[in-house]
Scaffold this motif. Structure first.
Motif, PDB file in Angstrom:
ATOM      1  N   THR A 263       8.926  90.844   7.517  1.00 40.75           N
ATOM      2  CA  THR A 263       9.864  89.733   7.455  1.00 40.75           C
ATOM      3  C   THR A 263       9.894  89.138   6.058  1.00 40.75           C
ATOM      4  O   THR A 263       8.863  89.019   5.394  1.00 40.75           O
ATOM      5  CB  THR A 263       9.461  88.648   8.464  1.00 40.75           C
ATOM      6  N   ARG A 264      11.085  88.765   5.624  1.00 36.54           N
ATOM      7  CA  ARG A 264      11.263  88.140   4.331  1.00 36.54           C
ATOM      8  C   ARG A 264      11.676  86.698   4.535  1.00 36.54           C
ATOM      9  O   ARG A 264      12.590  86.403   5.297  1.00 36.54           O
ATOM     10  CB  ARG A 264      12.323  88.883   3.515  1.00 36.54           C
ATOM     11  N   ILE A 265      10.992  85.822   3.841  1.00 38.15           N
ATOM     12  CA  ILE A 265      11.281  84.406   3.970  1.00 38.15           C
ATOM     13  C   ILE A 265      12.527  84.087   3.166  1.00 38.15           C
ATOM     14  O   ILE A 265      12.617  84.440   1.989  1.00 38.15           O
ATOM     15  CB  ILE A 265      10.089  83.581   3.467  1.00 38.15           C
ATOM     16  N   PRO A 266      13.526  83.439   3.759  1.00 37.45           N
ATOM     17  CA  PRO A 266      14.714  83.058   2.983  1.00 37.45           C
ATOM     18  C   PRO A 266      14.344  82.131   1.833  1.00 37.45           C
ATOM     19  O   PRO A 266      13.342  81.399   1.880  1.00 37.45           O
ATOM     20  CB  PRO A 266      15.604  82.356   4.023  1.00 37.45           C
ATOM     21  N   PHE A 267      15.168  82.177   0.793  1.00 37.63           N
ATOM     22  CA  PHE A 267      14.895  81.365  -0.394  1.00 37.63           C
ATOM     23  C   PHE A 267      14.893  79.881  -0.044  1.00 37.63           C
ATOM     24  O   PHE A 267      14.060  79.112  -0.549  1.00 37.63           O
ATOM     25  CB  PHE A 267      15.937  81.670  -1.466  1.00 37.63           C
ATOM     26  N   ARG A 268      15.815  79.473   0.835  1.00 38.66           N
ATOM     27  CA  ARG A 268      15.870  78.056   1.207  1.00 38.66           C
ATOM     28  C   ARG A 268      14.600  77.627   1.924  1.00 38.66           C
ATOM     29  O   ARG A 268      14.049  76.552   1.648  1.00 38.66           O
ATOM     30  CB  ARG A 268      17.094  77.820   2.094  1.00 38.66           C
ATOM     31  N   ARG A 269      14.114  78.481   2.840  1.00 38.71           N
ATOM     32  CA  ARG A 269      12.878  78.148   3.545  1.00 38.71           C
ATOM     33  C   ARG A 269      11.684  78.139   2.595  1.00 38.71           C
ATOM     34  O   ARG A 269      10.785  77.300   2.705  1.00 38.71           O
ATOM     35  CB  ARG A 269      12.649  79.150   4.679  1.00 38.71           C
TER      36      ARG A 269
END
Length: 456
Positions: A263-269
């Motif tokens: 899983t890749r964490i979104p930039f906003r998160r």
């Protein structure tokens, strides 16, 4: 919500033809792709489509399993050439008795296919990249691996069996092992033992899973496939539990669960987590691996929230001291605006620390009552709501101490005492200011050196 569910991307709906084995109860219209179907059938492949729309292929004569989409002509050609030309030079084909070959695609590009082989032994419950020996005993084979390697291979095997439950029958002893694990866990819930580790399943999970495993009709092929998947997930949970409480220094392999890409964490998160971490002084990250720690009461035989209760009690006590000191600080004469503001902030932060300690205890109790152990839930990649809430008492306490010390510093350096109408006396001389700064620098240097030595 499933008891043993795994979150992962779902593939698109696939065609259901006479060559496809849908497990169970496929729905939807019958579509084309007859050329690809006949090609797959001619080459000896059988496609299995699972209820979650995932699929895989199995070659019964060669005992090869693959997750590569063989309905794609280019991928089918790559796999066929690999099996016919390259694979016979690397390992004996077909695999030795008791073994099967698992082909995975490790290509990075979208249309790139890079087959990688793994060897699966259902009797030994291992998956290894090394070719199996031609003649060997089970004991000799398992002596090659350490205990950590055995746990990793067993975890890989149950992950493999969860994603490929239709082409091989489940041994009877495996079903019995899953039932024994559930019964053992249920007994530990009813009669807690002296071991510090909690059972891997909650009482409700044990009851529902045992009833579910007992209700299957072994004469139905679809029921056997679903039963295999449930047993694999139960034993996956047991392997995860063993790693968390008995081998926490080494994580389990992440290339196990089919379709569970990293899983890749979104930039906003990621930015939100960074801002929260900065505002909370990094304290929530301390609770990354400590939110489920608890102690064992030998007299009552129950697991209690010992460390968490002690931490909250200490935070409340220190916050009460800071609150009393801040109120006293505001009563001092000749406070300037900055010192008075920091005093009010210290009162607010200390009071918030006391209130959030109660909220953190309620949150901890809710997490304990919800499930005995959290496995495969909130990961360590981002801050969760539970970790932030549990860290709030220390966060507010740290800000209260910082505000109180700031107010004391401003009052000491900028405050003044009026002795008469014409005489204003400063409490500290200039040399005292530099002495305080030098002392603080020395203390900071000592703490920094101590931190460096503690990491070695």
């Amino acid at each position: 919500m499933p008891l043993l569910g795994h979150a992962g991307p779902k593939s698109a709906s696939r065609a259901k033809t006479i060559d496809t084995v849908a497990i169970p109860f496929p729905s939807g219209p019958v579509t084309g792709e007859l050329a690809a179907t006949h090609t797959i059938r001619t080459l000896g492949w059988t496609e299995y489509v699972l209820p979650d729309t995932s699929y895989y292929y199995y070659h019964a004569d060669l005992r090869i399993t693959t997750d590569i989409d063989l309905r794609n002509p280019k991928k089918l050609q790559v796999v066929t050439e690999y099996i016919e030309q390259k694979l016979p030079r690397e390992a004996p084909m077909p695999p030795p008795a008791g073994w099967e070959l698992w082909l995975k695609d490790v290509g990075v590009m979208r249309h790139e296919v890079v087959p990688v082989k793994c060897w699966v032994n259902h009797k030994l419950r291992i998956i290894t990249s090394e070719p199996p020996p031609l003649v060997t005993g089970e004991g000799v084979m398992m002596e090659r691996f350490s205990e950590d390697d055995k746990l990793d291979m067993e975890y890989r095997y149950w992950g493999y069996l969860e994603g490929h439950p239709a082409h091989t029958p489940l041994p009877d002893e495996t079903h019995t092992e899953a039932m024994d694990a559930l019964k053992w866990s249920y007994t530990d819930c009813l009669l807690p033992s002296a071991r510090p580790a909690p059972p891997p399943f909650a009482p409700q999970e044990c009851q529902e899973l045992m009833n579910l495993l007992k209700s299957f009709d072994t004469t139905s092929k679809n029921a056997v496939v679903v039963q295999t998947r449930i047993v694999a997930r139960v034993l996956l949970r047991v392997a995860q539990w063993r790693q968390i409480y008995y081998r926490p220094h080494k994580p389990l392999p992440r290339d196990v669960i089919k379709g569970a890409a990293e899983t890749r964490i979104p930039f906003r998160r990621a930015m939100i987590d960074f801002l929260i971490g900065c505002l909370c002084l990094g304290i929530p990250y301390v609770f990354m691996t400590r939110t489920h720690y608890h102690s064992f009461d030998e007299e009552s035989g129950l697991h209690t929230a010992g460390p968490m209760l002690m931490l909250s009690a200490c935070a409340c006590l220190v916050a009460a001291v800071i609150l009393s000191a801040s109120v006293t600080f505001l009563s001092l004469p000749q406070l300037d605006d900055v010192a008075r503001l920091t005093g009010f902030l210290a009162i607010l932060f200390s009071a918030s620390s006391m209130v959030s300690s109660v909220l953190a205890l309620f949150r901890y109790k809710t997490d304990i009552d919800r499930s005995v152990v959290y496995i495969g839930g909130e990961g360590l990649r981002h801050l969760s709501r539970s970790r932030v809430i549990m860290s709030l008492p220390l966060v507010f306490l740290a800000w209260a101490i910082a505000a109180f010390m700031t107010g004391i510093t401003f009052y000491s350096f900028r405050g003044a005492t009026v002795t008469s109408r014409v005489e204003v006396r400063h409490p500290f001389e200039s040399y005292t200011h530099w002495a305080v700064v030098g002392t603080l620098g020395a203390l900071g240097g000592m703490l920094f050196v101590a931190a460096l030595l503690a990491r070695r």
